[in-house]
Motif scaffolding. Structure first.
Motif, PDB file in Angstrom:
ATOM      1  N   GLY A  94       0.805  -1.217   0.000  1.00 46.91           N
ATOM      2  CA  GLY A  94       0.000   0.000   0.000  1.00 46.91           C
ATOM      3  C   GLY A  94       0.836   1.264   0.000  1.00 46.91           C
ATOM      4  O   GLY A  94       0.355   2.342  -0.348  1.00 46.91           O
ATOM      5  N   THR A  95       2.096   1.161   0.375  1.00 47.37           N
ATOM      6  CA  THR A  95       2.969   2.326   0.465  1.00 47.37           C
ATOM      7  C   THR A  95       3.953   2.401  -0.687  1.00 47.37           C
ATOM      8  O   THR A  95       4.122   3.437  -1.313  1.00 47.37           O
ATOM      9  N   GLY A 142     -10.490  -0.924   0.759  1.00 47.10           N
ATOM     10  CA  GLY A 142     -10.586   0.462   0.326  1.00 47.10           C
ATOM     11  C   GLY A 142      -9.275   1.217   0.266  1.00 47.10           C
ATOM     12  O   GLY A 142      -9.187   2.278  -0.363  1.00 47.10           O
ATOM     13  N   ILE A 143      -8.227   0.668   0.892  1.00 40.74           N
ATOM     14  CA  ILE A 143      -6.923   1.330   0.855  1.00 40.74           C
ATOM     15  C   ILE A 143      -6.359   1.326  -0.572  1.00 40.74           C
ATOM     16  O   ILE A 143      -5.585   2.185  -0.943  1.00 40.74           O
ATOM     17  N   MET A 144      -6.775   0.339  -1.376  1.00 35.02           N
ATOM     18  CA  MET A 144      -6.299   0.271  -2.763  1.00 35.02           C
ATOM     19  C   MET A 144      -7.488   0.237  -3.725  1.00 35.02           C
ATOM     20  O   MET A 144      -7.816  -0.802  -4.298  1.00 35.02           O
ATOM     21  N   PRO A 145      -8.116   1.403  -3.954  1.00 30.18           N
ATOM     22  CA  PRO A 145      -9.300   1.439  -4.824  1.00 30.18           C
ATOM     23  C   PRO A 145      -8.956   0.998  -6.244  1.00 30.18           C
ATOM     24  O   PRO A 145      -7.918   1.365  -6.780  1.00 30.18           O
ATOM     25  N   GLU A 147       1.285   4.945  -4.332  1.00 25.76           N
ATOM     26  CA  GLU A 147       0.224   5.942  -4.524  1.00 25.76           C
ATOM     27  C   GLU A 147      -1.092   5.288  -4.934  1.00 25.76           C
ATOM     28  O   GLU A 147      -1.625   5.553  -6.028  1.00 25.76           O
ATOM     29  N   PRO A 148      -1.600   4.426  -4.081  1.00 23.61           N
ATOM     30  CA  PRO A 148      -2.798   3.639  -4.448  1.00 23.61           C
ATOM     31  C   PRO A 148      -4.033   4.493  -4.705  1.00 23.61           C
ATOM     32  O   PRO A 148      -4.946   4.056  -5.409  1.00 23.61           O
ATOM     33  N   GLU A 149      -4.049   5.718  -4.185  1.00 25.42           N
ATOM     34  CA  GLU A 149      -5.206   6.580  -4.393  1.00 25.42           C
ATOM     35  C   GLU A 149      -5.380   6.945  -5.874  1.00 25.42           C
ATOM     36  O   GLU A 149      -6.448   7.398  -6.294  1.00 25.42           O
ATOM     37  N   ARG A 150      -4.332   6.719  -6.678  1.00 28.17           N
ATOM     38  CA  ARG A 150      -4.455   6.979  -8.116  1.00 28.17           C
ATOM     39  C   ARG A 150      -5.262   5.891  -8.840  1.00 28.17           C
ATOM     40  O   ARG A 150      -5.551   6.005 -10.024  1.00 28.17           O
ATOM     41  N   GLY A 151      -5.544   4.804  -8.105  1.00 29.39           N
ATOM     42  CA  GLY A 151      -6.365   3.748  -8.707  1.00 29.39           C
ATOM     43  C   GLY A 151      -5.547   2.540  -9.148  1.00 29.39           C
ATOM     44  O   GLY A 151      -4.331   2.625  -9.325  1.00 29.39           O
ATOM     45  N   TRP A 193      -8.060  -1.860  -7.238  1.00 32.96           N
ATOM     46  CA  TRP A 193      -7.040  -2.920  -7.297  1.00 32.96           C
ATOM     47  C   TRP A 193      -7.707  -4.285  -7.516  1.00 32.96           C
ATOM     48  O   TRP A 193      -7.158  -5.153  -8.178  1.00 32.96           O
TER      49      TRP A 193
END
Lengths: 334, 334
Positions: B21-22, B99-102, B49-53, B104
């Motif tokens: 996740g990091t 949800g930490i890795m949307p 940067e998992p928030e990028r999808g 994925w």
């Protein structure tokens, strides 16, 4: 998935014996054909009377085996045992038994029978044997993996992988009742520790909990919930609440175990499985609360073999040992 | 216990990549000699940067792999991946991610890389890969069975049997943090359920609990207990109490898991393992309270490979797939 049975010459038979805290059950398991499931015949039983000590139990067990040896059709592959207590995966000796069976620890069950009767003998724990029976010819046949959950006086089980029971390094694997449960709080378990699933999910726990809410109305604790289930069926609210609580707690525990093991299916067995739809629905409710998202559709089914399961499993364990050419335990006169 | 490596032609290399996740970490794992342990070289990493999808994470991962493919000495056996999330044991796709890795969930990690680079590729979960690395070349080498417990942001693990990781029917096996704990009561877990071990034993839980008793003194939750351990070492009583509570709770949970699995040893890994002797002693204390009698001497040891473990495990997973002639995932151009 029986292992490497190709070289066995059919038909043959196995003497199987199952030693519990209440009775010693035995039977002949007949393998008539490689494609047929084994037949359990000539079932017999005597009381275990464990208070007489481990030597006496072994003597009674030997007596049961002697009778079956006489009746068994030849050729006989050997003796397959399933016993209460922790069984050493390496020797078949009783590695550990609790106070219910004094003097049972250390009994060289398989070695004794092999020497006494001059045939191959193996031993495994009764819960593991039960699971092996279901894995080979019952509810878990052909599954990649399975968790068997046995609910009776206590709560035990076994994880089955590719048709084999995971016994653990010390033969202890599958003591599901002695895993933690968030609702067990500081309840003391039969083992002396606190917070165990068994304290709120076993047949004993079911009756105890019912009696706490109805202290003036004692019922036999050995009924394993049958009487509570009967009263629930008759509509008694307290009985319904008790069944619902214990079933839901069991379902939560099953969810927790599935999060650890992710079996293809869960098989319920033991005397409590007849506790009725209220209990069964509560299991599903508790499971849904705890199982992780990808596991929520894991099937929870009932065992198929009943009391024949440990006898079939004990026979299968002997055949595995023979087929794999492990020195299963000992030869006569070692 | 590497499987059937006899027919590999040494030396060769594997491109290994570990997506968390990091960060996305990668390296070349070199197998120079059948008798030598593999060497991890050319380690590199970029932020996930998992928030990028999920698509963006897969693109970053592909970029890391491309760089390593250029640098890797030939012959190259293929690409071994380890990723966050639940990985399908059959396809190497991401079966489930939280949800930490949307985005994925559903990413066809191994199939994508195999097609993109024209080589064999496999994927397994990062925790499973970590355990496989320790099983093959670390703390669990040559053990019959082992339970790896990873304590970091969350709490995960894996059961290793005969050198192989038990992945579970859905790839979920080893989610130890989401098993029940009698001291977790009705605490809500990150997964949304209640009563889970993770809530009182993870690095996050350690910091949260410390902050509850010292609300006016915020510390960074991402420190994974380092700061709490430092304050405990300096003699601060609240820090000592927190470490002691969380360590003891973890030890109790380990005892509970051993009652289910009975591994030959327990291996501790993850960022929290450096929390110091107070925490470590508390683990032993909690374990002794919960492990059944025959299990009380089960060794609890520390992992040996650190952050190299998942990369080595990912490489081993690829080699297992090749050696066993499973279609590991896909061939280029399928």
């Amino acid at each position: 998935m029986p292992l490497m049975r190709g070289f066995f010459s059919y038909p043959f038979s196995v003497v199987a014996v199952d030693v519990g805290g209440t009775k010693i059950a035995g039977a002949i398991v007949r393998y008539d054909d490689p494609d047929a499931r084994p037949r359990v015949e000539g079932a017999t039983s005597v009381p275990s009377e464990p208070e007489r000590g481990g030597d006496a139990v072994l003597a009674s067990m030997t007596h049961v085996v002697a009778q079956l040896m006489e009746a068994a059709p030849t050729p006989l592959a050997g003796i397959g045992c399933a016993t209460a207590g922790v069984v050493s995966p390496r020797t078949g000796d009783i590695a550990y038994a609790n106070g219910i069976m004094p003097g049972w620890t250390g009994q060289p069950v398989a070695r004794h029978l092999a020497k006494r009767f001059g045939v191959q003998a193996t031993n495994m724990s009764d819960v593991h044997a039960h699971a092996l029976g279901e894995a080979r010819f019952g509810a878990a046949t052909d599954l990649e993996s399975c968790l068997l959950v046995g609910i009776g006086t206590g709560l035990g089980g076994a994880y089955i992988l590719k048709g084999n029971v995971i016994r653990g390094f010390n033969g202890v694997a599958g003591h599901l009742g002695h895993s933690l449960h968030h609702q067990a709080g500081n309840l003391e378990c039969a083992c002396g520790a606190h917070g165990h699933a068994e304290s709120i999910t076993s047949g004993t726990a079911l009756v105890q909990r019912y009696q706490q809410v109805r202290p003036g109305d004692p019922i036999d604790r050995t009924c394993m919930g049958d009487e509570v289930a009967r009263r629930a069926y008759a509509g008694e609210q307290r009985a319904c609440e008790t069944l619902s609580f214990c079933g839901e707690a069991l379902g939560q525990a099953i969810g927790s175990w599935c999060n650890i093991l992710d079996p293809q299916a869960v098989v319920l067995s033991g005397t409590v499985v007849n506790a009725g739809p209220l209990w069964r629905e509560a299991i599903d409710r508790g499971f849904a609360q705890q199982a992780l998202e990808p596991l929520k559709s894991t099937p929870i089914v009932e065992g198929q073999l009943g009391s024949a399961a440990p006898l079939v499993g004990a026979a299968e364990n002997l055949l595995d040992a023979l087929a794999l050419s492990f020195d299963p335990v000992a030869l006569a006169g070692e």
